[in-house]
Motif scaffolding. Structure first.
Motif, PDB file in Angstrom:
ATOM      1  N   GLY A  25       0.924  -1.119  -0.109  1.00 50.74           N
ATOM      2  CA  GLY A  25       0.138  -0.019   0.059  1.00 50.74           C
ATOM      3  C   GLY A  25       0.686   0.967  -0.161  1.00 50.74           C
ATOM      4  O   GLY A  25       0.501   2.069  -0.901  1.00 50.74           O
ATOM      5  N   ASP A  26       1.937   1.201   1.025  1.00 52.24           N
ATOM      6  CA  ASP A  26       2.777   2.369   0.739  1.00 52.24           C
ATOM      7  C   ASP A  26       3.586   2.317  -0.259  1.00 52.24           C
ATOM      8  O   ASP A  26       3.725   3.734  -0.900  1.00 52.24           O
ATOM      9  CB  ASP A  26       3.803   2.081   1.940  1.00 52.24           C
ATOM     10  N   VAL A  27       3.954   1.394  -1.096  1.00 53.47           N
ATOM     11  CA  VAL A  27       4.616   1.491  -2.339  1.00 53.47           C
ATOM     12  C   VAL A  27       3.706   2.137  -3.410  1.00 53.47           C
ATOM     13  O   VAL A  27       4.003   2.984  -4.159  1.00 53.47           O
ATOM     14  CB  VAL A  27       5.068   0.099  -3.024  1.00 53.47           C
ATOM     15  N   VAL A  28       2.380   1.557  -3.415  1.00 54.91           N
ATOM     16  CA  VAL A  28       1.549   1.995  -4.283  1.00 54.91           C
ATOM     17  C   VAL A  28       1.367   3.590  -4.501  1.00 54.91           C
ATOM     18  O   VAL A  28       1.212   4.531  -5.162  1.00 54.91           O
ATOM     19  CB  VAL A  28       0.215   1.483  -4.336  1.00 54.91           C
ATOM     20  N   THR A  29       1.158   4.014  -2.950  1.00 54.87           N
ATOM     21  CA  THR A  29       0.932   5.471  -2.804  1.00 54.87           C
ATOM     22  C   THR A  29       2.074   6.131  -3.221  1.00 54.87           C
ATOM     23  O   THR A  29       1.964   7.433  -3.841  1.00 54.87           O
ATOM     24  CB  THR A  29       0.593   5.596  -1.263  1.00 54.87           C
ATOM     25  N   GLY A  30       3.497   5.743  -2.819  1.00 56.12           N
ATOM     26  CA  GLY A  30       4.664   6.108  -3.165  1.00 56.12           C
ATOM     27  C   GLY A  30       4.841   6.628  -4.546  1.00 56.12           C
ATOM     28  O   GLY A  30       5.093   7.612  -5.126  1.00 56.12           O
ATOM     29  N   LEU A  31       4.418   5.346  -5.284  1.00 58.65           N
ATOM     30  CA  LEU A  31       4.599   5.461  -6.852  1.00 58.65           C
ATOM     31  C   LEU A  31       3.541   6.564  -7.445  1.00 58.65           C
ATOM     32  O   LEU A  31       3.751   6.922  -8.262  1.00 58.65           O
ATOM     33  CB  LEU A  31       4.313   3.932  -7.444  1.00 58.65           C
ATOM     34  N   ALA A  32       2.215   6.626  -6.856  1.00 56.92           N
ATOM     35  CA  ALA A  32       1.162   7.598  -7.244  1.00 56.92           C
ATOM     36  C   ALA A  32       1.853   9.212  -6.999  1.00 56.92           C
ATOM     37  O   ALA A  32       1.895   9.784  -8.044  1.00 56.92           O
ATOM     38  CB  ALA A  32      -0.210   7.358  -6.507  1.00 56.92           C
ATOM     39  N   LEU A  33       2.555   9.286  -5.903  1.00 57.21           N
ATOM     40  CA  LEU A  33       3.104  10.497  -5.789  1.00 57.21           C
ATOM     41  C   LEU A  33       4.222  10.756  -6.591  1.00 57.21           C
ATOM     42  O   LEU A  33       4.402  11.841  -7.265  1.00 57.21           O
ATOM     43  CB  LEU A  33       3.633  10.618  -4.184  1.00 57.21           C
ATOM     44  N   GLY A  77      10.472   9.284 -19.231  1.00 56.91           N
ATOM     45  CA  GLY A  77      10.794   7.629 -19.079  1.00 56.91           C
ATOM     46  C   GLY A  77      10.529   7.408 -17.631  1.00 56.91           C
ATOM     47  O   GLY A  77       9.962   6.338 -17.503  1.00 56.91           O
ATOM     48  N   ILE A  78      11.096   8.241 -16.669  1.00 58.56           N
ATOM     49  CA  ILE A  78      10.698   7.950 -15.438  1.00 58.56           C
ATOM     50  C   ILE A  78       9.083   7.739 -15.095  1.00 58.56           C
ATOM     51  O   ILE A  78       8.755   6.905 -14.292  1.00 58.56           O
ATOM     52  CB  ILE A  78      11.319   8.857 -14.492  1.00 58.56           C
ATOM     53  N   SER A  79       8.429   8.599 -15.597  1.00 61.46           N
ATOM     54  CA  SER A  79       7.132   8.554 -15.476  1.00 61.46           C
ATOM     55  C   SER A  79       6.263   7.449 -16.082  1.00 61.46           C
ATOM     56  O   SER A  79       5.609   6.810 -15.388  1.00 61.46           O
ATOM     57  CB  SER A  79       6.438   9.764 -16.168  1.00 61.46           C
ATOM     58  N   ARG A  80       6.715   7.007 -17.173  1.00 64.79           N
ATOM     59  CA  ARG A  80       6.276   5.806 -17.847  1.00 64.79           C
ATOM     60  C   ARG A  80       6.515   4.433 -16.747  1.00 64.79           C
ATOM     61  O   ARG A  80       5.917   3.784 -16.813  1.00 64.79           O
ATOM     62  CB  ARG A  80       6.641   5.496 -19.364  1.00 64.79           C
ATOM     63  N   VAL A  81       7.824   4.476 -16.520  1.00 64.88           N
ATOM     64  CA  VAL A  81       8.376   3.413 -15.630  1.00 64.88           C
ATOM     65  C   VAL A  81       7.493   3.444 -14.207  1.00 64.88           C
ATOM     66  O   VAL A  81       7.049   2.279 -13.640  1.00 64.88           O
ATOM     67  CB  VAL A  81       9.872   3.494 -15.244  1.00 64.88           C
ATOM     68  N   ALA A  82       7.476   4.577 -13.800  1.00 61.57           N
ATOM     69  CA  ALA A  82       6.583   4.683 -12.269  1.00 61.57           C
ATOM     70  C   ALA A  82       5.019   4.085 -12.773  1.00 61.57           C
ATOM     71  O   ALA A  82       4.504   3.468 -11.945  1.00 61.57           O
ATOM     72  CB  ALA A  82       6.557   6.307 -12.062  1.00 61.57           C
ATOM     73  N   ASP A  83       4.585   4.513 -13.810  1.00 63.50           N
ATOM     74  CA  ASP A  83       3.131   4.123 -14.174  1.00 63.50           C
ATOM     75  C   ASP A  83       3.006   2.668 -14.381  1.00 63.50           C
ATOM     76  O   ASP A  83       2.223   2.120 -13.813  1.00 63.50           O
ATOM     77  CB  ASP A  83       2.699   4.754 -15.336  1.00 63.50           C
ATOM     78  N   THR A  84       4.258   2.196 -14.933  1.00 62.06           N
ATOM     79  CA  THR A  84       4.179   0.707 -15.297  1.00 62.06           C
ATOM     80  C   THR A  84       4.414   0.008 -13.778  1.00 62.06           C
ATOM     81  O   THR A  84       3.585  -0.951 -13.670  1.00 62.06           O
ATOM     82  CB  THR A  84       5.472   0.254 -16.127  1.00 62.06           C
ATOM     83  N   VAL A  85       5.233   0.367 -12.936  1.00 60.49           N
ATOM     84  CA  VAL A  85       5.527  -0.078 -11.820  1.00 60.49           C
ATOM     85  C   VAL A  85       4.257  -0.140 -10.953  1.00 60.49           C
ATOM     86  O   VAL A  85       3.816  -0.896 -10.105  1.00 60.49           O
ATOM     87  CB  VAL A  85       6.674   0.408 -11.048  1.00 60.49           C
TER      88      VAL A  85
END
Length: 414
Positions: free
Chosen positions: A201-209, A321-329
């Motif tokens: 949950g924290d990872v998903v929240t962090g990735l959203a941020l 690229g970072i944004s796309r990777v973040a969205d994928t992750v």
């Protein structure tokens, strides 16, 4: 008649006795002989013949004339053959007589009649009782044998069942221990899985941020690139103006004003350019002296702007690229989070099942304990049955021997 015939008669005087001579004339007839056949004294007596006596007997017992004649003929045949006879005769009224015919050559014969009805009945009763006693003894032995075999088979099966029960009890103890461990492991797994869920949950929240911040950074990089492009255009315009600076001081002041306006539009990135614009304004009056220096600085500004544009382009590419990777992750992590939640639910169900299994195993353990107690009690009862069977066999044998001894005593009585 000789003394021998009379001695024979005296030997049986206690019974019915009839003495006849060679001509079948009655020389002696005891009262007992008449009583046995219910013959009165007037019907028969000394001087009458054997035929007369047999006729009276026939009427008493219900014989036909032919039967009486046959009996008379038998007596004559025995006499002719000098053949002694000892016959037990059962009459229709239940009377049993032992009839003896004792001929003497040339000296007549003696007929004896012994009432053995009671003795015969007693012998029959004793024999019947002996048969029943033997049958009872045989049945007891057979029944006892069956009981013994059944008890032996039951004991063997009991031993097998007891052995299996003890083995099963050991297995249940092992299963109970395994079930307890399984419950503990499931609880630990559920606790660990809850931690994993929180991490996901924290990872998903962090990735959203991160995705949000990269979107903002990308927008900023794009805005900076656009600003640099505008600055490059303005620098190009400023280079053109420098060619006219020498004679157009007024226009230089106007250009300085424009430069300050553009620097204000560029914000922080345009501060350096604003300083340059301010310097142009201050040096507007010294146009000639500063023209060359201004031209060099404008060249440097152009070069810096070109580098800034390239850097912004690279930053924009990297941030994209970072944004796309973040969205994928983020998407992948959400899928893994759903799987972890499914695993958590499965762990919870497994833990519930493990608890139910542990409780059921505990109940089975208690019931098997009761079964073991029952088997021990059954073993004790089987031992008691064996003892009782032995007692029954001894009692049956004593009963049989007592009957044999009693019957022997009764037969020995006169």
């Amino acid at each position: 008649m000789s003394s021998g015939i009379w001695e024979l008669a005296l030997d049986h005087i206690g019974n019915g006795v009839v003495v006849i001579d060679e001509r079948e004339t009655i020389r002696l007839i005891s009262k007992r002989a008449k009583t046995l056949f219910r013959i009165d004294d007037r019907s028969i007596g000394i001087g009458h013949t054997l035929g007369n006596f047999l006729d009276c007997v026939g009427r008493s017992v219900g014989w036909s004339a032919e039967r009486v004649a046959t009996v008379h003929s038998n007596h004559r045949a025995w006499k002719s053959a000098s053949e002694a006879k000892d016959i037990v005769h059962h009459y229709d009224d239940g009377t049993v007589l032992r009839i003896g015919y004792h001929p003497k050559v040339g000296d007549g014969a003696v007929l004896t009649f012994d009432d053995v009805t009671d003795r015969t009945r007693l012998d029959g009763l004793l024999q019947n009782r002996a048969v029943k006693a033997d049958l009872f003894h045989a049945e007891v032995h057979s029944t006892v044998g069956e009981i013994a075999r059944a008890t032996r088979e039951t004991r063997e099966r009991h031993a097998d069942v007891s052995s299996s029960a003890y083995e099963t009890l050991d297995r249940i103890a092992e299963l109970n221990f395994a079930a307890e461990q399984s419950v503990n492991v499931m609880h630990d797994a559920a606790h660990a899985n809850q931690g994993i869920q929180r991490v996901f949950g924290d990872v998903v929240t962090g990735l959203a941020l991160v995705s949000s911040e990269t979107s903002l950074a990308l927008a900023g990089a794009q805005l900076g690139s656009q600003t640099c492009q505008r600055l490059a255009a303005h620098a190009q315009s400023a280079g053109t103006i420098l060619d006219l600076i020498h004679g157009l001081a007024e226009q230089s002041r106007l250009l300085s004003l424009n430069a300050r306006i553009e620097a204000a539009r560029a914000g922080d990135a345009g501060r350096g350019f604003g300083a340059v614009a301010q310097a142009v304004k201050e040096l507007a009056d010294q146009t000639v002296q500063a023209a060359r220096r201004t031209e060099a600085e404008i060249s440097e500004i152009r070069h810096a702007i070109a580098e800034a544009v390239e850097a912004n382009r690279q930053i924009e590419t990297s941030i994209g690229g970072i944004s796309r990777v973040a969205d994928t992750v983020r998407l992948t992590t959400r899928g893994q989070q759903a799987q972890v939640e499914a695993i958590s639910a499965a762990i919870d169900r497994t833990a519930t099942v493990a608890q139910i299994m542990r409780d059921n195993v505990g109940k089975v353990d208690e019931r098997f304990g009761t079964l073991i107690e029952t088997l021990v009690d059954t073993s004790t009862r089987l031992a008691q049955i064996d003892h009782q069977v032995e007692t029954l066999v001894d009692g049956a044998e004593h009963f049989r021997q007592a009957h044999i001894a009693e019957d022997g005593e009764k037969r020995a009585r006169p």
